[in-house]
Design a protein around this motif. Structure first.
Motif, short mmCIF file in Angstrom:
data_model
loop_
_atom_site.label_atom_id
_atom_site.label_comp_id
_atom_site.label_asym_id
_atom_site.label_seq_id
_atom_site.Cartn_x
_atom_site.Cartn_y
_atom_site.Cartn_z
N ASP A 1 -4.58 -5.93 -5.75
CA ASP A 1 -4.99 -4.54 -5.60
C ASP A 1 -4.76 -4.08 -4.16
N TYR A 2 -3.93 -3.07 -4.00
CA TYR A 2 -3.68 -2.46 -2.69
C TYR A 2 -4.37 -1.11 -2.56
N ASN A 3 -5.32 -0.82 -3.47
CA ASN A 3 -6.09 0.42 -3.45
C ASN A 3 -5.19 1.65 -3.57
N ASN A 4 -4.16 1.55 -4.39
CA ASN A 4 -3.24 2.66 -4.55
C ASN A 4 -3.70 3.70 -5.57
N GLN A 5 -4.44 3.29 -6.58
CA GLN A 5 -4.74 4.17 -7.69
C GLN A 5 -5.42 5.47 -7.27
N ASN A 6 -6.49 5.39 -6.51
CA ASN A 6 -7.22 6.61 -6.13
C ASN A 6 -6.39 7.52 -5.24
N ILE A 7 -5.67 6.95 -4.31
CA ILE A 7 -4.86 7.77 -3.39
C ILE A 7 -3.72 8.44 -4.14
N ILE A 8 -3.05 7.70 -5.00
CA ILE A 8 -1.94 8.27 -5.76
C ILE A 8 -2.44 9.44 -6.62
N LYS A 9 -3.59 9.27 -7.24
CA LYS A 9 -4.14 10.36 -8.06
C LYS A 9 -4.53 11.55 -7.19
N GLU A 10 -4.99 11.30 -5.95
CA GLU A 10 -5.30 12.42 -5.03
C GLU A 10 -4.06 13.22 -4.71
N TYR A 11 -2.89 12.58 -4.68
CA TYR A 11 -1.63 13.29 -4.46
C TYR A 11 -1.28 14.17 -5.65
N ASN B 1 0.85 -1.17 0.00
CA ASN B 1 0.00 0.00 0.00
C ASN B 1 0.89 1.23 0.00
N TYR B 2 0.41 2.30 -0.60
CA TYR B 2 1.21 3.53 -0.67
C TYR B 2 1.69 3.99 0.70
N HIS B 3 0.89 3.72 1.78
CA HIS B 3 1.30 4.11 3.14
C HIS B 3 2.61 3.46 3.54
N ASP B 4 2.88 2.28 2.99
CA ASP B 4 4.07 1.52 3.36
C ASP B 4 5.26 1.81 2.47
N SER B 5 5.12 2.72 1.53
CA SER B 5 6.22 3.07 0.64
C SER B 5 7.01 4.23 1.22
N LYS B 6 8.23 3.94 1.62
CA LYS B 6 9.12 4.97 2.15
C LYS B 6 9.31 6.09 1.12
N THR B 7 9.43 5.71 -0.12
CA THR B 7 9.70 6.69 -1.16
C THR B 7 8.53 7.65 -1.36
N ILE B 8 7.32 7.11 -1.41
CA ILE B 8 6.15 7.99 -1.57
C ILE B 8 6.03 8.94 -0.39
N GLN B 9 6.23 8.45 0.81
CA GLN B 9 6.15 9.31 1.99
C GLN B 9 7.21 10.40 1.94
N ASP C 1 7.43 18.91 -8.88
CA ASP C 1 6.19 19.09 -9.63
C ASP C 1 5.44 17.76 -9.57
N LYS C 2 4.35 17.72 -8.83
CA LYS C 2 3.63 16.46 -8.57
C LYS C 2 3.18 15.77 -9.85
N LYS C 3 2.86 16.53 -10.89
CA LYS C 3 2.41 15.88 -12.12
C LYS C 3 3.55 15.17 -12.83
#
Length: 137
Positions: free
Chosen positions: A48-58, A18-26, A35-37
């Motif tokens: 599926d770790y439900n990353n798609q929606n959260i990553i797009k919210e970032y 999950n994105y929460h567990d990614s040191k790099t994303i944090q 530039d986030k885009k």
């Protein structure tokens, strides 16, 4: 040209977490000059770790590999999404610790010395992993 932190494109491959567990994303979320885009998260997970929606919210771009296709294919999918005029691309795994000083140091080299590829020194508990030359294998 004088490059800035916002000029970097970042391709980050996340695998089975999950994105929460990614040191790099944090870590990337803490660097305000990026530039986030220009951050592309390639999900190479086997479920599926439900990353798609959260990553797009970032504000990041998201690519699903629909399963583990390997790092080279995942990185290439990310490269296919970057602006064709991009000059600065960083490739990261989901457990890479990244701080603002990494980009500042890289920019010092990039803006000061002409080269096509810059490779950082990568070390683990046993010593240097990269750059490395192996002979007679």
């Amino acid at each position: 040209m004088n490059y800035k932190t916002k000029d970097f494109y970042i391709i980050l491959v996340i695998y089975n977490k999950n994105y929460h567990d990614s040191k790099t994303i944090q870590d990337l979320n803490q660097i305000k000059d990026l530039d986030k885009k220009n951050i592309i998260v390639v999900d190479n997970s086997t479920k599926d770790y439900n990353n798609q929606n959260i990553i797009k919210e970032y504000g990041y771009q998201y690519i699903s590999m629909n399963g583990n296709k390997g790092l080279p294919k995942a990185y290439n999918q990310g490269l296919n999404k970057i602006d064709k005029n991009a000059n600065l691309v960083c490739l990261f795994d989901d457990d890479t610790a990244v701080e603002k000083i990494y980009f500042d140091t890289a920019l010092n080299y990039i803006n000061g010395e002409e080269a096509d590829v810059y490779i950082p020194v990568v070390k683990d508990q046993l010593g240097m992993l990269s750059p490395l030359i192996m002979k007679n294998l």
